[in-house]
Design an enzyme around this catalytic site. Structure first.
Site, PDB file in Angstrom:
ATOM      1  N   PRO A  11     -25.621  13.694 -15.967  1.00 44.37           N
ATOM      2  CA  PRO A  11     -26.566  14.726 -16.382  1.00 44.37           C
ATOM      3  C   PRO A  11     -27.606  15.082 -15.320  1.00 44.37           C
ATOM      4  CG  PRO A  11     -27.049  12.656 -17.470  1.00 44.37           C
ATOM      5  CD  PRO A  11     -25.745  12.473 -16.765  1.00 44.37           C
ATOM      6  N   ASN A  12     -27.882  16.363 -15.284  1.00 41.80           N
ATOM      7  CA  ASN A  12     -28.930  16.981 -14.461  1.00 41.80           C
ATOM      8  C   ASN A  12     -28.598  17.047 -12.973  1.00 41.80           C
ATOM      9  OD1 ASN A  12     -30.699  17.512 -16.674  1.00 41.80           O
ATOM     10  ND2 ASN A  12     -31.143  15.327 -16.701  1.00 41.80           N
ATOM     11  N   TYR A  24     -35.269  13.919  -5.053  1.00 39.38           N
ATOM     12  CA  TYR A  24     -33.821  14.052  -4.903  1.00 39.38           C
ATOM     13  C   TYR A  24     -33.399  14.839  -3.671  1.00 39.38           C
ATOM     14  CZ  TYR A  24     -33.942  12.252  -9.629  1.00 39.38           C
ATOM     15  OH  TYR A  24     -34.174  11.464 -10.717  1.00 39.38           O
ATOM     16  N   ALA A  77     -29.112   9.408 -15.595  1.00 46.11           N
ATOM     17  CA  ALA A  77     -29.844   8.629 -16.597  1.00 46.11           C
ATOM     18  C   ALA A  77     -28.929   7.791 -17.477  1.00 46.11           C
ATOM     19  CB  ALA A  77     -30.689   9.564 -17.462  1.00 46.11           C
ATOM     20  N   GLU A  98     -21.215   2.521  -7.973  1.00 43.79           N
ATOM     21  CA  GLU A  98     -22.348   3.210  -8.605  1.00 43.79           C
ATOM     22  C   GLU A  98     -23.262   3.708  -7.492  1.00 43.79           C
ATOM     23  OE1 GLU A  98     -26.319   1.741 -11.020  1.00 43.79           O
ATOM     24  OE2 GLU A  98     -24.469   0.599 -11.312  1.00 43.79           O
ATOM     25  N   HIS A 100     -26.730   6.271  -6.367  1.00 48.38           N
ATOM     26  CA  HIS A 100     -27.944   6.992  -6.751  1.00 48.38           C
ATOM     27  C   HIS A 100     -28.536   7.609  -5.501  1.00 48.38           C
ATOM     28  CE1 HIS A 100     -27.833   5.095 -10.689  1.00 48.38           C
ATOM     29  NE2 HIS A 100     -27.551   3.967 -10.052  1.00 48.38           N
ATOM     30  N   ARG A 107     -38.774   3.118  -8.256  1.00 51.49           N
ATOM     31  CA  ARG A 107     -39.205   4.105  -9.253  1.00 51.49           C
ATOM     32  C   ARG A 107     -39.635   3.398 -10.541  1.00 51.49           C
ATOM     33  NH1 ARG A 107     -35.225   8.868  -9.677  1.00 51.49           N
ATOM     34  NH2 ARG A 107     -37.045   9.677 -10.768  1.00 51.49           N
TER      35      ARG A 107
END
Length: 147
Positions: A11-12, A24, A77, A98, A100, A107
């Protein structure tokens, strides 16, 4: 085993380039896809690239990757909330990295926990779009080591 690597985005991530660029960066999801295609090609791999805002669709995409060289997954998320994604990764048995864009450990505290990390091959975070390229390279190297 196929010569295909799947890069899946949650998402996003369709908002990259405009969503919180201080966190980002300015690269768009299309920019990330170009980088991933170039990296996969250098390793002799084909690329399947998807983004969805829907958890169930992401589960379907993970299941569809069965038999692939690997999955590079930025679950957004859902990383911090989804047992369903964790179970899908464990069920298909495809080596998964994974990724990011940001350093999630620098964060908010809720981002420090991943439901996915216990069932993936590795985690790469904090290198912006290069996190994806590093994930592809890691899976390609891992594949060669297993051959």
């Amino acid at each position: 085993m196929s010569d295909i690597i799947h890069v899946l985005n949650g998402p996003n991530l369709n908002l990259l380039g405009t969503r919180e660029p201080a966190i980002y960066g300015a690269a768009t999801l299309a920019d990330v896809e170009v980088l991933c295609r170039e990296t996969a090609s250098r390793h002799g791999l084909e690329l399947v690239f998807h983004q969805t805002n829907h958890e169930g669709v992401l589960v379907d995409l993970i299941q569809a990757a069965a038999g692939a060289v690997g999955i590079v997954l930025n679950a957004g998320a859902y990383t911090h909330t989804s047992v369903a994604l964790r179970d899908a990764i464990a069920a298909v048995g495809v080596p998964t990295v994974e990724v990011h864009l940001s350093n999630v450990f620098a964060r908010e505290a809720f981002r420090h926990h991943s439901f996915l990390s216990p069932v993936v091959r590795g985690v790469i975070c904090g290198f912006g779009p290069q996190s994806y390229a590093l994930g592809i390279a890691a899976l390609a190297t891992d594949r060669q080591a297993r051959a």
